[in-house]
Design an enzyme around this catalytic site. Sequence first.
Site, PDB file in Angstrom:
ATOM      1  N   SER A 129       0.824  -1.203   0.000  1.00 13.25           N
ATOM      2  CA  SER A 129       0.000   0.000   0.000  1.00 13.25           C
ATOM      3  C   SER A 129       0.859   1.255   0.000  1.00 13.25           C
ATOM      4  O   SER A 129       1.880   1.333   0.685  1.00 13.25           O
ATOM      5  CB  SER A 129      -0.909   0.013   1.230  1.00 13.25           C
ATOM      6  OG  SER A 129      -1.591   1.251   1.333  1.00 13.25           O
ATOM      7  N   TYR A 153      -0.304   6.211  -5.265  1.00 18.78           N
ATOM      8  CA  TYR A 153      -1.189   7.363  -5.353  1.00 18.78           C
ATOM      9  C   TYR A 153      -0.374   8.524  -5.912  1.00 18.78           C
ATOM     10  O   TYR A 153       0.723   8.807  -5.412  1.00 18.78           O
ATOM     11  CB  TYR A 153      -1.733   7.743  -3.971  1.00 18.78           C
ATOM     12  CG  TYR A 153      -2.870   6.888  -3.477  1.00 18.78           C
ATOM     13  CD1 TYR A 153      -4.032   6.752  -4.218  1.00 18.78           C
ATOM     14  CD2 TYR A 153      -2.777   6.229  -2.254  1.00 18.78           C
ATOM     15  CE1 TYR A 153      -5.093   5.967  -3.753  1.00 18.78           C
ATOM     16  CE2 TYR A 153      -3.829   5.447  -1.784  1.00 18.78           C
ATOM     17  CZ  TYR A 153      -4.968   5.324  -2.540  1.00 18.78           C
ATOM     18  OH  TYR A 153      -5.995   4.555  -2.082  1.00 18.78           O
ATOM     19  N   THR A 179      -3.466   3.908  -8.587  1.00 22.38           N
ATOM     20  CA  THR A 179      -4.860   3.999  -8.153  1.00 22.38           C
ATOM     21  C   THR A 179      -5.405   5.376  -8.511  1.00 22.38           C
ATOM     22  O   THR A 179      -4.902   6.391  -8.016  1.00 22.38           O
ATOM     23  CB  THR A 179      -4.976   3.749  -6.642  1.00 22.38           C
ATOM     24  OG1 THR A 179      -4.493   2.422  -6.361  1.00 22.38           O
ATOM     25  CG2 THR A 179      -6.417   3.858  -6.168  1.00 22.38           C
ATOM     26  N   LYS A 292      -5.714   1.083 -11.532  1.00 18.41           N
ATOM     27  CA  LYS A 292      -6.747   0.547 -10.631  1.00 18.41           C
ATOM     28  C   LYS A 292      -7.849   1.586 -10.420  1.00 18.41           C
ATOM     29  O   LYS A 292      -7.563   2.744 -10.118  1.00 18.41           O
ATOM     30  CB  LYS A 292      -6.123   0.163  -9.296  1.00 18.41           C
ATOM     31  CG  LYS A 292      -7.102  -0.399  -8.264  1.00 18.41           C
ATOM     32  CD  LYS A 292      -6.335  -0.833  -7.020  1.00 18.41           C
ATOM     33  CE  LYS A 292      -7.256  -1.423  -5.958  1.00 18.41           C
ATOM     34  NZ  LYS A 292      -8.038  -0.391  -5.252  1.00 18.41           N
ATOM     35  N   HIS A 316     -13.123   0.534  -5.385  1.00 17.99           N
ATOM     36  CA  HIS A 316     -12.416   0.822  -4.129  1.00 17.99           C
ATOM     37  C   HIS A 316     -13.138   0.219  -2.924  1.00 17.99           C
ATOM     38  O   HIS A 316     -13.190   0.803  -1.840  1.00 17.99           O
ATOM     39  CB  HIS A 316     -12.243   2.331  -3.946  1.00 17.99           C
ATOM     40  CG  HIS A 316     -10.967   2.718  -3.262  1.00 17.99           C
ATOM     41  ND1 HIS A 316      -9.826   3.048  -3.947  1.00 17.99           N
ATOM     42  CD2 HIS A 316     -10.630   2.818  -1.941  1.00 17.99           C
ATOM     43  CE1 HIS A 316      -8.863   3.348  -3.097  1.00 17.99           C
ATOM     44  NE2 HIS A 316      -9.319   3.208  -1.867  1.00 17.99           N
TER      45      HIS A 316
END
Length: 423
Positions: A129, A153, A179, A292, A316
């Site tokens: 993550s 991100y 993402t 994503k 999500h």
Amino acid sequence: MKSKSAFERQREIYIRGFSGKTSRIPFHASALREKARKKMSPNAWAYVDGGASDEATMTRNRKAFDAIAIIPRMMRDNSAADYSSVLFGTSLSFPLLLAPIGALDMIYPRADLMVSAACHAMGTPFIFSNQAGNSMESCSRIMGNTDKWFQLYWSKSDDLVLSFVKRAENCGCKAIVLTVDTPMLGWRARDLTRGYLPFLHGFGIAQYTSDPVFQEYLQNGWEADTHEDAVKPSFTLHTMWHVLKLGLRYKGRLRQGLKAAKLFTRIYTNPSLNWERIAWLKSQTRLPVIIKGILHPADARKAKESGADGIIVSNHGGRQVDGAIASIEALQEIRKAVPRPYKILLDSGIRNGSDIFKALALGADAVLLGRPYVYGLAIGKQKGVEEVIQNIWNDFELTARLSGCRNLDEIKEAEIYRAAKPE
């Protein structure tokens, strides 16, 4: 330890049961979730289990899976089966990776390391993550030669984005998962009710605090950071307690901890992100880039045209747009828009082996498992994650074989019945 076959595992479970020993990790998805709830703090539970607004999208994700029915085929030679594949150079013993989930350190201080160790033990790839509680370097050391990807991100600083990407390359990650459905946080009612954002408390920001570019911004200022907070917390005992805990999490450096949390909240999202940036990202890395957060066929085509190597169909986990289409509902039309061999993964709503089978039959090449492994983590730490992976794998194996499918190609051709809409 690697995954055991379903037959071997069933026999082991029943023999242990004969001796009065049963699993501490529930097999039913609902029981797993409920037991985990009792193990987590109210703030951690709200963050992990909650969704956007009234959580209609979370509910729809599950109802959409339930509206799909498998039509099993009989009397096929089922003496052997193999569901392995290779995806972007990543070896999959079965078509599943662990999804990136942020702020796991709300549950345990070394939670990301526990998940990494579980993935290494099971031979299951893990997507680190961007909002982890432990750095990608520390997780990579534990993962060893087990394949790993990195979720990205796109922050307001391209220099920080590039630093993350280069660190992921140096860690041996096999792919970048960009993402794109979180250019800003969704309206997450449970977190808002509690007035609690974990990042402000120092959770889930280890990728940043371990990054040299971010540290430079902390020391010398970030050029785009020219404003003071419009809203500041009032001075209360509650405020003092949170500030002290934040300082402890930042190795006793209270002021630096406060600065890091504040800078993170200002820099980590980028509402101006657009398709043109994909070409730049591709030019900066040798790793495949997977986007994503795709739910519309036109966006899937746009992702492919922009140079993305694959996509992840995802809402999500229902955490961003309440009332959005379920990921599994979107999958079939997206597969038509970007035919094979273009790679598609599916995320959001996977709870058992039959969910994986349905996703593969409707066009996915693999799936991401999210909340269930976090529930296993809360109950049993590393071993809890391992057992959840093993349970899902065995459930999928039996579902596929009992449906007459002995490999992934046969699942692609499997017949399913699909209701018009989930009720």
